[in-house]
Design a protein around this motif. Structure first.
Motif, PDB file in Angstrom:
ATOM      1  N   LEU A 200       0.825  -1.208   0.000  1.00 56.24           N
ATOM      2  CA  LEU A 200       0.000   0.000   0.000  1.00 56.24           C
ATOM      3  C   LEU A 200       0.860   1.260   0.000  1.00 56.24           C
ATOM      4  O   LEU A 200       0.627   2.187  -0.795  1.00 56.24           O
ATOM      5  CB  LEU A 200      -0.918  -0.006   1.226  1.00 56.24           C
ATOM      6  CG  LEU A 200      -1.816   1.221   1.401  1.00 56.24           C
ATOM      7  CD1 LEU A 200      -2.777   1.348   0.227  1.00 56.24           C
ATOM      8  CD2 LEU A 200      -2.584   1.148   2.723  1.00 56.24           C
ATOM      9  N   ILE A 204       1.113   4.270  -2.949  1.00 53.41           N
ATOM     10  CA  ILE A 204       0.817   5.678  -2.693  1.00 53.41           C
ATOM     11  C   ILE A 204       2.052   6.544  -2.932  1.00 53.41           C
ATOM     12  O   ILE A 204       1.962   7.644  -3.492  1.00 53.41           O
ATOM     13  CB  ILE A 204       0.303   5.867  -1.252  1.00 53.41           C
ATOM     14  CG1 ILE A 204      -0.989   5.068  -1.042  1.00 53.41           C
ATOM     15  CG2 ILE A 204       0.040   7.340  -0.973  1.00 53.41           C
ATOM     16  CD1 ILE A 204      -1.477   5.090   0.399  1.00 53.41           C
ATOM     17  N   ALA A 207       2.494   7.139  -6.624  1.00 55.65           N
ATOM     18  CA  ALA A 207       1.515   8.111  -7.128  1.00 55.65           C
ATOM     19  C   ALA A 207       1.908   9.526  -6.708  1.00 55.65           C
ATOM     20  O   ALA A 207       1.819  10.475  -7.500  1.00 55.65           O
ATOM     21  CB  ALA A 207       0.123   7.762  -6.608  1.00 55.65           C
ATOM     22  N   SER A 208       2.347   9.677  -5.455  1.00 55.15           N
ATOM     23  CA  SER A 208       2.770  10.986  -4.967  1.00 55.15           C
ATOM     24  C   SER A 208       3.990  11.492  -5.740  1.00 55.15           C
ATOM     25  O   SER A 208       4.069  12.681  -6.088  1.00 55.15           O
ATOM     26  CB  SER A 208       3.092  10.898  -3.471  1.00 55.15           C
ATOM     27  OG  SER A 208       3.721  12.067  -3.012  1.00 55.15           O
ATOM     28  N   PHE A 228       0.333  16.324  -0.735  1.00 50.53           N
ATOM     29  CA  PHE A 228       0.442  15.070  -1.477  1.00 50.53           C
ATOM     30  C   PHE A 228       1.725  15.032  -2.293  1.00 50.53           C
ATOM     31  O   PHE A 228       2.329  13.969  -2.470  1.00 50.53           O
ATOM     32  CB  PHE A 228      -0.767  14.849  -2.382  1.00 50.53           C
ATOM     33  CG  PHE A 228      -0.803  13.475  -2.995  1.00 50.53           C
ATOM     34  CD1 PHE A 228      -0.916  12.347  -2.195  1.00 50.53           C
ATOM     35  CD2 PHE A 228      -0.702  13.296  -4.368  1.00 50.53           C
ATOM     36  CE1 PHE A 228      -0.938  11.071  -2.741  1.00 50.53           C
ATOM     37  CE2 PHE A 228      -0.721  12.025  -4.927  1.00 50.53           C
ATOM     38  CZ  PHE A 228      -0.841  10.907  -4.111  1.00 50.53           C
ATOM     39  N   TRP A 232       5.495  11.503  -0.748  1.00 55.33           N
ATOM     40  CA  TRP A 232       6.391  10.399  -1.112  1.00 55.33           C
ATOM     41  C   TRP A 232       7.680  10.428  -0.298  1.00 55.33           C
ATOM     42  O   TRP A 232       8.276   9.369  -0.036  1.00 55.33           O
ATOM     43  CB  TRP A 232       6.704  10.421  -2.609  1.00 55.33           C
ATOM     44  CG  TRP A 232       7.633  11.489  -3.082  1.00 55.33           C
ATOM     45  CD1 TRP A 232       7.298  12.741  -3.496  1.00 55.33           C
ATOM     46  CD2 TRP A 232       9.060  11.403  -3.205  1.00 55.33           C
ATOM     47  NE1 TRP A 232       8.420  13.443  -3.866  1.00 55.33           N
ATOM     48  CE2 TRP A 232       9.514  12.651  -3.712  1.00 55.33           C
ATOM     49  CE3 TRP A 232       9.994  10.409  -2.951  1.00 55.33           C
ATOM     50  CZ2 TRP A 232      10.858  12.918  -3.957  1.00 55.33           C
ATOM     51  CZ3 TRP A 232      11.345  10.676  -3.191  1.00 55.33           C
ATOM     52  CH2 TRP A 232      11.762  11.902  -3.691  1.00 55.33           C
ATOM     53  N   LEU A 235       6.687   8.893   2.937  1.00 57.89           N
ATOM     54  CA  LEU A 235       6.346   7.489   2.698  1.00 57.89           C
ATOM     55  C   LEU A 235       7.578   6.649   2.395  1.00 57.89           C
ATOM     56  O   LEU A 235       7.590   5.442   2.661  1.00 57.89           O
ATOM     57  CB  LEU A 235       5.338   7.392   1.551  1.00 57.89           C
ATOM     58  CG  LEU A 235       3.935   7.917   1.878  1.00 57.89           C
ATOM     59  CD1 LEU A 235       3.092   7.987   0.614  1.00 57.89           C
ATOM     60  CD2 LEU A 235       3.255   7.028   2.920  1.00 57.89           C
TER      61      LEU A 235
END
Length: 703
Positions: A200, A204, A207-208, A228, A232, A235
């Motif tokens: 997950l 994400i 995508a970020s 957003f 990343w 993340l």
């Protein structure tokens, strides 16, 4: 030091996990080298802010560390207890983050009231509230997109944007991991937690990253603050925290990662201009450096760490890392206040060392007497850290927080209930404005209009009417002023510096029966450049918008195109950019005549822009708040020489209606000239109508 370009901040991420259990499979209970990494990063951030005016990449490193520590702490708690205690974790976060933040916000707000003009109080109150409630990044993003908003680039709270990004990440991650733990417990079992989260988080993060890469090329000013777009980076650290128990690498690989990581940390700020490129692909350098150093020491005893990690784990680096959060919070507002009070664009060596010393002292005091008493566990209390002292510290911080919140909210409520209004038409006898310069009109004693309170609302009509495309609008917006049914037409084209002549042109058009059509976009002089820039950032929308406007002008065929002919130089005087000549050529190819007006002066000292209302509010006068004319304008209109080569271009110059022979003052004839740093008030623009009409009459031949 160009403060408008330096938009960094950091937080002490390690405090979230300082007392947590070690990761599954780890050897050391705590990574002291990562504390040292924080110390090295904060040293670079502060030095680059004070002396070099560049983004060092340190904030991006802290984002990675924040994601790594916080997510790791959540996972270890879930694996040891089988659940995430949301309330307990949120309380711990607030206890670690808010005391120092509230202390700094209180100090900044107090210093603003004592040292800065009252015209800045409302803006600081708004940013204080945004910082306290963790949406400062969005406040700054919206300010960047709102051309008429107060420029936040010299705000003492600007650096708190990344605290807001991290706060939002903590909340979403806390709820997300808690939900994942519950689902795994009910559906797949605890063993599925890390693999599921890894998939997950990776999805994400990808995508970020793509979103951030796209934003860098199309809307960097917004992209820099976008949660957003920044996600990343956090993340990446979070994903590493998920997979760290499974990491294993040969000694040579670890050493290579450590050496490259340290080299990238040190070199990043010199090699990459992060203000223009982060959090796009260029941010892989600081993010990769942080990840490499984390991996290099993972699942090893400290003694077995590669040499760069061991150096980062030395007491001095670790201690600096412990002060990192407080040092970051303090250094930027101190720098901004020093530059503002000394009216300097750069700190210099001696003054910069003073900023650094003051920041270190306040960081130590904040850490020692505010952070530590509220962070340490009861079992760790020393003789000095008594329950009573902890309670008193907590009470003081709580009172300050409530007071700051109440004052900020109250200021916003009062401001919103009493917004400034545009000034109605002024009596030319008491308010001659430009006529006092060019017509010799007497200036009787009268209150200045617009007042410093009214000025922010006294801007040109298209901004009030929604007839100018903003940063987020690519479409061409047109409106008509003057006599909408007239046969003669003047098209006002370009940026807000063409727009602020509309009140004057509207008066002339109503008097002499012609129509004024506007084709305007904020921050976008008409251009045919391949990569137009504004505030040092690419604005491709301006290129595409300009191309469409030029084509539409060729179809609509106004009799005259009114646009700016000059721009201020970076240092002194003004110039006609080569791109303007290319635009004139394109208009000539379409058979369009151009009224090329010299731009009005931009208020600036040593390259730093300032608002007239701020200067006047600090007991300045019309002359002391103005500029020497030789600083603002060349002796001869630069457009004259170039216009002579274009049969379709007719230069206009109203500098003598704005500036006196030796100075460009901020008021003339009882009228305030500027509503911000460089745009005419609508009131002064209207006072320019007679002189503008005098210069237009022989060119247009309509009266």
């Amino acid at each position: 030091m160009t403060v408008a370009r330096v938009v960094n901040r950091l937080r002490r991420p390690g405090t979230v996990a300082a007392a947590a259990a070690p990761p599954r499979g780890a050897v050391d209970s705590y990574r002291h080298d990562l504390d040292g990494l924080r110390g090295a990063a904060i040293a670079l951030v502060v030095a680059f802010h004070i002396w070099f005016g560049r983004v060092s990449g340190g904030v991006d490193i802290f984002l990675v560390l924040s994601g790594f520590f916080f997510t790791g702490s959540l996972l270890r708690g879930a694996e040891s207890t089988g659940a995430i205690r949301i309330g307990h974790t949120a309380h711990r976060l607030a206890r670690r983050l808010l005391p120092a933040l509230v202390t700094v916000l209180t100090a900044v707000f107090t210093a603003t009231v004592l040292l800065r003009p009252f015209t800045q109080w409302t803006e600081i109150a708004a940013q204080t509230l945004a910082s306290l409630l963790y949406y400062e990044n969005w406040y700054l993003a919206l300010s960047w997109s709102d051309y008429l908003a107060a420029d936040p680039s010299v705000s003492p709270l600007q650096h708190l944007w990344s605290m807001a990004v991290q706060g939002q990440f903590y909340l979403v991650t806390l709820l997300g991991v808690a939900l994942a733990v519950r689902l795994c417990r009910r559906l797949a079992g605890p063993a599925a937690l890390r693999p599921g989260l890894a998939i997950l988080l990776a999805a994400i993060a990808m995508a970020s990253f793509r979103y951030a890469a796209h934003g860098t090329s199309v809307h960097q000013g917004w992209n820099y603050y976008d949660s957003f777009a920044r996600a990343w980076e956090l993340l990446a650290g979070a994903l590493l925290a998920v997979v760290v128990p499974w990491l294993s690498a040969p000694r040579l690989v670890r050493v290579t990662l450590a050496v490259l990581g340290v080299a990238a940390v040190v070199a990043c700020g010199w090699l990459i201009d992060g203000a223009d490129e982060f959090p796009g692909p260029a941010a892989l350098v600081p993010v990769g450096a942080a990840l490499a150093l984390i991996v290099a020491g993972s699942n090893l005893p400290a003694a077995a760490h590669p040499l760069p990690n061991r150096l980062l784990g030395t007491p001095a680096a670790v201690r600096l890392g412990e002060l990192a959060y407080a040092l970051y919070l303090w250094h930027w507002p101190i720098l901004i206040f020093v530059l503002a009070e000394t009216r300097s664009a750069t700190a210099g060596l001696v003054r910069g060392l003073g900023v650094l010393a003051g920041s270190l002292v306040l960081a130590y005091l904040t850490n020692r007497f505010i952070e530590e008493p509220l962070r340490i566990r009861r079992s760790s209390w020393s003789a000095q850290e008594t329950p009573a002292r902890r309670r008193r510290t907590g009470q003081v911080v709580a009172v300050l927080g409530i007071a700051v919140l109440a004052i900020s909210v109250g200021e916003q409520v009062v401001t919103r209930a009493n917004p400034p209004q545009p000034v109605a038409f002024l009596d030319p006898v008491h308010y001659p404005g430009a006529a006092a310069l060019v017509g010799g009109a007497s200036t009787p004693r009268a209150r200045l209009r617009p007042t410093v309170y009214e000025a922010p609302a006294d801007h040109a009509y298209p901004s009030q009417d929604g007839c100018i495309a903003d940063w987020d609008t690519r479409d061409v917006i047109t409106c008509a002023y003057g006599n909408a049914d007239a046969q003669h037409t003047v098209a006002v084209v370009g940026s807000s510096h063409a727009e602020h002549w509309v009140p004057a042109l509207d008066l002339l058009a109503r008097e002499h029966n012609f129509r004024v059509d506007v084709y305007l976009k904020m921050g976008c002089p008409l251009t045919v450049a391949a990569e137009p820039m504004y505030k040092g950032e690419a604005i491709p929308d301006c290129r595409d918008w300009s191309a469409e406007v030029i084509d539409r002008l060729g179809v609509d065929r106004p009799e005259w195109v009114f646009t700016t002919a000059t721009r201020p130089r970076d240092k002194l005087g003004d110039e006609t950019p080569a791109d303007y000549l290319d635009v004139w050529s394109h208009l000539a190819e379409r058979g369009l005549n151009v009224l090329a007006i010299r731009d009005t002066p931009w208020l600036r000292r040593d390259g730093v822009r300032y608002r007239a209302i701020d200067c006047l509010a600090q007991n300045g006068d019309r002359i002391s708040c103005g500029m020497p004319r030789t600083d603002a304008l060349d002796e001869v209109n630069p457009a004259l020489e170039f216009a002579a080569s274009f049969a379709n271009v007719f230069p206009l110059d109203l500098s003598d209606a704005v500036c006196e022979p030796d100075v460009c003052a901020v008021t003339e004839g009882n009228i305030l000239i500027y509503h911000d740093e460089h745009h005419l008030t609508a009131s002064y623009s209207r006072s320019l109508a007679p002189e503008l009409g005098r210069q237009l009459s022989p060119i247009l031949g309509w009266w």
